[in-house]
Write an enzyme that holds these catalytic residues in place. Sequence first.
Site, PDB file in Angstrom:
ATOM      1  N   SER A 549       0.956  -1.293  -0.027  1.00  0.00           N
ATOM      2  CA  SER A 549       0.068  -0.226  -0.057  1.00  0.00           C
ATOM      3  C   SER A 549       0.880   1.400   0.043  1.00  0.00           C
ATOM      4  O   SER A 549       1.694   1.539  -0.982  1.00  0.00           O
ATOM      5  CB  SER A 549      -1.038  -0.145   1.206  1.00  0.00           C
ATOM      6  OG  SER A 549      -1.944   1.056   0.933  1.00  0.00           O
ATOM      7  N   HIS A 664      -7.814  -5.230  -0.866  1.00  0.00           N
ATOM      8  CA  HIS A 664      -6.460  -4.498  -0.366  1.00  0.00           C
ATOM      9  C   HIS A 664      -5.786  -5.400   0.792  1.00  0.00           C
ATOM     10  O   HIS A 664      -5.575  -4.945   1.837  1.00  0.00           O
ATOM     11  CB  HIS A 664      -6.810  -3.149   0.294  1.00  0.00           C
ATOM     12  CG  HIS A 664      -5.774  -2.376   0.109  1.00  0.00           C
ATOM     13  ND1 HIS A 664      -5.050  -1.978  -0.874  1.00  0.00           N
ATOM     14  CD2 HIS A 664      -5.225  -1.554   1.044  1.00  0.00           C
ATOM     15  CE1 HIS A 664      -3.979  -1.100  -0.681  1.00  0.00           C
ATOM     16  NE2 HIS A 664      -4.180  -1.056   0.609  1.00  0.00           N
TER      17      HIS A 664
END
Length: 690
Positions: A549, A664
Site C-alpha cells: 500500500s 486490499h
Amino acid sequence: MLGPESRPTLDAPDDDPYLWLEDIEGALALEWVEAQNTATGKLFGQKQTAADRDLLKTIFDRPDNVPYPTRIGGRLFNLWQDAANPRGLWRTTTLESFRSEVPAWEVLLDLDALARQENEDWVLKGTSILPGTHDRAILSLSRGGADAVVLREFDIAERAFMPNGFYLPEGQSSTVWLDRDTLLLMSAVGPDMATASGYARTVRLWQRETDPLAALIIFETRPHSILVYAGVDRESPQELVWFVEKPGIIESNVWTGDRTGPKMRIEVPTDAWLSWQRDWLAVKPRTPWNIPDAAYGDKTHGTDTVIGISFSAFLAGDRRFTTLFEPASRRALQGFFWCGGRLVLSILDDLKPVFEVFTPADGAWSRELVAGLPDLGTVYVWPFDSEAEESNGDLLASAQDPLTPPSLFVVRPAAAPVLLKQAPRAFDPAGLVTTRHEAVSSDGTRIPYVQVGPPGMSGDAPVHLYGYGGFNVSLPPFYNAAIGKLWLELGGTSVIARLRGGREFGTEWYEAARREGRRLAHDDFAAVAADLVRRGVTHPGRIAAEGGSNGGLLIANMLTRYPDRFGALLCTVPVIDMRRYAKLLIGAACIDEYGDPDKPEDWQFLAPMSAYHVASPGKNYPPIMLVTSRRDDRVHPGHARKMAAKLQAMGYEAHFYEPATGGHSSGKDHDEQAALIALELAFLRRAIGW
C-alpha cells in the site's frame, strides 16, 4: 536507433503509454495480466512453493488459533475461518463457554454454504446488530474481499436473511441502527451520493420498506470532502445523533443533533481528536490550542496533550479543562477511547506499551495504570463490548512479540488481566533473539528498528526488511507466522523499521514525513538497510525488502533512489504513479498525505518520488515483484500493472502477479493468503540467492 521505452518521464509526465492497464476488467488488460500470472507462476511456483503454501495453510487453519470475540448483548460473536470453512462461520457463544478449551459455538451463518447457494464470492466484512433486542443484524457482504459491500438484513433468531428486510446493492456503504425500523445510511450508492474519493457524501434516514435511494438526506458534505459518517449516543437521556464531516484525512467537523439532522457543532479545533461518554469530553489537540479566558487567564494546550472536561459544562461555554496527559521525548499517545465511563489512553513510552485509565467524578479525574500486561513487544487494548451502553468497563487485550504468539486477556476494572486464550507457536524460536537498534537517517534523525534472528554478525544473513512510514500508523513488532516459518526457522533474519510518517513518537514524527517530507520516510528505510550492513549483519545483496500500500510507494522508491542497498524488492498493492494517484479510486482522499499533483508547487516534490516516472533505462535495479489484486477497490491495480509493464519494457527483472480476488490484502481466505505469501517469499529467497 530507438532505445527502450521509458515513458512516462519526469519531462513528459502525462505521456503515459500504459493507461490501458488502468481498465481493470478490460479484455486487453486482462490478457496481459493472465500472461504475467502464468509467467510468474512458472518461475516461482515450484514444488517447494507448493509445500510452503500447504505448510502456511495448516498454520492459518489450526483449530487452536485465537478466536477474537466481540461481546454484544452479553454474548460473544466471532467470524471463524478454517480448512472446512474457508469463507467462515459467523457464530456465537457465552463467555463461560469461551473460557473452556472447546467452546460450544452456535453457528448463525455459514458463509461457504451461502456462497454456494447464491453463486457469489461472498466475504463477510462486518456486522451491525440491533441494540436492545439483538435479534436483527445488517451484514456487510463483499464480493471477493473488496471494500464495497452489499448490505442485507439478517434475522438472528431464524438464522436467515429477511425476505423484505433492509437491502442495499454493492457500494461503499455502512449503516447504524437508529431504531428497529430506521437506519442511518452512509453510502456512495445513488446519484451524487459519492465524494470524489468514492465514499459517502451524505447521511440518509432510511425507513424500513422504503427505497434507500429516496431516503431523506439529513446531513451532507461537499463533493471534494473525503466522507461523512454518523452514530448514536444511546447513553444520552434523549435521542442524540452525532455527525462527522471529514474534509481531509486530518480535519474533522463534529456536530450533535437528532434524526432530523445536526443542531450544534462541537467547537474544538478541526484537527483535534475528540470523544465523549456519559457527559465527559476528552480532546487531543494536534496543534497548540489557545483558549482566551478573561476571568482565569489564557490557556494554551499543547500538541498531543489530552484534556478533559464535563461535556455539558463545555457546551455551556466552560473551557477550564483538566490536563490528563502530556507527551515527552519519545513518550507519545497512540490513541484513546471510552469504556464504561472510563477514559483509556494507549501510550508508547520509548516504544514500550503503557495504558493509563482516567475515571471522572465530581469534576476530578482519578488515574490508574493497567498493570499486569507485558511492557515489551506489542500490546493492544480495546473495549470488550461493541455497544458503549452495554459496557461494564471490561477490556480485551492482546499481547505478542516477534517470538511470542498472541495471548488474549480480559481486563476488568481495577483487576489484573486474566488470560482467555493463547495462540499456538507457528515456528520454532530456538536460537533466535530479538534486539533493538537505531539507524541514522539522511538528516541525522535516529530511526529505531527491531531485529529478530540468530545472534552474532555473519555478514551474510538473509534479511527480510519490512516498513510502512505514513498515514500516522505505527508499525509495532508483531508475531508473523509466515515469516517465522519460512524465513526465521530456516536461519534468516527479519527486521521491522519504525519510520517517520507513523505515530511512534507523536505528531512531530508523523508530520516530518507528510507531503514534501515523505522522502524522509524513504531515507529512513534506506538508512536501516545501510545500518544492517554497517553492523556486519549482512550485505546489500542479501536484503529482501517488502512493503504494501503506502509501503509499496516506499519500496518503489527504494528501486529508483537506493537500488544499491537491496538484493530484492517486494511491492504489494502499491501506490506508485504519483501523477495520477488522486484520480484513481480513493486516491483523492490521500491528497493531505501526499500532496496534490495537479498543483505545480506540489508536483515539484511529488515528481521525484513518483517512481513510475523516475524509473529509467541503464540503472542497476535489483529484481522486483509487484503484486496487486483485481478486487482492490482502495488502491488501483493500475499502479502495479503499469510499473511492471514499464520496467519490463526497459529490460529489468520485474515480475508481476494479480489474483482475481483478495481486495486490499493478501487474500480473501487462508487458501489465497497461504498461496500468495509462499509465492512472494519464493521470489525473495531466490532473488537474494538463498
